[in-house]
Design an enzyme around this catalytic site. Structure first.
Site, PDB file in Angstrom:
ATOM      1  N   SER A  24       0.708  -1.176  -0.157  1.00  0.00           N
ATOM      2  CA  SER A  24       0.098  -0.109   0.058  1.00  0.00           C
ATOM      3  C   SER A  24       0.925   1.304  -0.010  1.00  0.00           C
ATOM      4  CB  SER A  24      -0.778  -0.014   1.198  1.00  0.00           C
ATOM      5  OG  SER A  24      -1.543   1.268   1.391  1.00  0.00           O
ATOM      6  N   TYR A  72      -1.925   0.454  10.878  1.00  0.00           N
ATOM      7  CA  TYR A  72      -1.890  -0.169   9.593  1.00  0.00           C
ATOM      8  C   TYR A  72      -0.818   0.167   8.857  1.00  0.00           C
ATOM      9  CZ  TYR A  72      -4.121  -0.727   4.939  1.00  0.00           C
ATOM     10  OH  TYR A  72      -4.264  -1.378   3.619  1.00  0.00           O
TER      11      TYR A  72
END
Length: 249
Positions: free
Chosen positions: A142, A155
């Protein structure tokens, strides 16, 4: 792209078998109907529903990214049934940082899902692919891995660890016939991010699927979705920390 060796039907394993992105990758590959797809996940009902939308033969298996003790046995069982040509590691979860701040246990579960489970599973996959002399591993990282932000730093930390692991795994498999493709999408509009305002350069699961399918047809090792995200990532690293910590998201 050629997924199988020796002219046999290809076998593909999707870890996180109900992942929107993972399923879109499979759809975008436009595989021959004889390709065997293995969907590995926790929710039997959702796995069954996902399997019905795939025109190829589909098998579903139980897989929990947090149950690290059983990962080696599962991978060995699947490889013992036949060589795996493509493994897509797409298990993941996103819990708002505000919830993690008051419940560290949830943070641990998310880290196990987004990082530890990938490590234990893919080490087992890499060992078997190295032995068979071919195969491709797709790892979903990501933009959050590039520089974790205060709005979602747990995260981001998990994705940063996964990104580093994937790059190291790729180096360890150099010249073995096994390829690692690292995928770095931006904010993906979908079920996982429902209700969240879209970030700049947001994308969709079908767009990520198409980009990965295209990358698998070439020789690249990293794919950004969208491509302009690579420029943004480079700029992110240059922002002074005193300014970075003041960004709202």
């Amino acid at each position: 792209m050629t997924l199988s060796a020796h002219g046999r039907p290809a076998r593909i394993l999707l870890l996180g078998g109900t992942s929107e992105i993972g399923l879109e990758i499979i759809a975008a590959l436009r595989l021959p109907e004889e390709t065997e797809i293995i969907l590995a996940g926790r929710d039997e009902g959702r796995l069954t529903a996902a399997a019905k939308a795939i025109p190829s033969p589909v098998r579903t298996v139980r897989y929990d990214a947090t149950a690290v003790v059983g990962h080696q046995a599962l991978i060995d069982e699947l490889f013992d049934l036949g060589e795996l040509d493509l493994v897509i590691s797409a298990a993941g979860m996103l819990i708002p940082q505000v919830e993690l701040d008051t419940d560290p246990r949830l943070a641990g579960v998310m880290m196990q899902t987004n990082l530890t489970g990938h490590v234990t599973t893919l080490l087992a996959v890499a060992h078997r692919m190295r032995a068979q002399g071919h195969g491709t591993i797709v790892v979903l990282s990501s933009i959050a891995a590039i520089r974790p932000r205060k709005a979602n730093f747990v995260y981001g930390a998990g994705k940063a660890g996964l990104d580093a692991f994937a790059r190291g795994l790729a180096d360890s498999l150099h010249e073995t016939g096994v390829r690692v493709l690292l995928v770095r999408p931006g904010f993906v509009i979908g079920t996982m991010t429902a209700g969240m305002p879209a970030a700049p350069l947001a994308t969709t699961a079908p767009a990520v699927g198409a980009a990965v399918a295209a990358a698998l047809s070439g020789n690249g090792r990293t794919v950004w979705v969208p491509r302009r995200l690579a420029v943004l990532a480079a700029l992110m690293k240059l922002v002074p920390r005193s300014i970075w910590r003041r960004l709202p998201r």
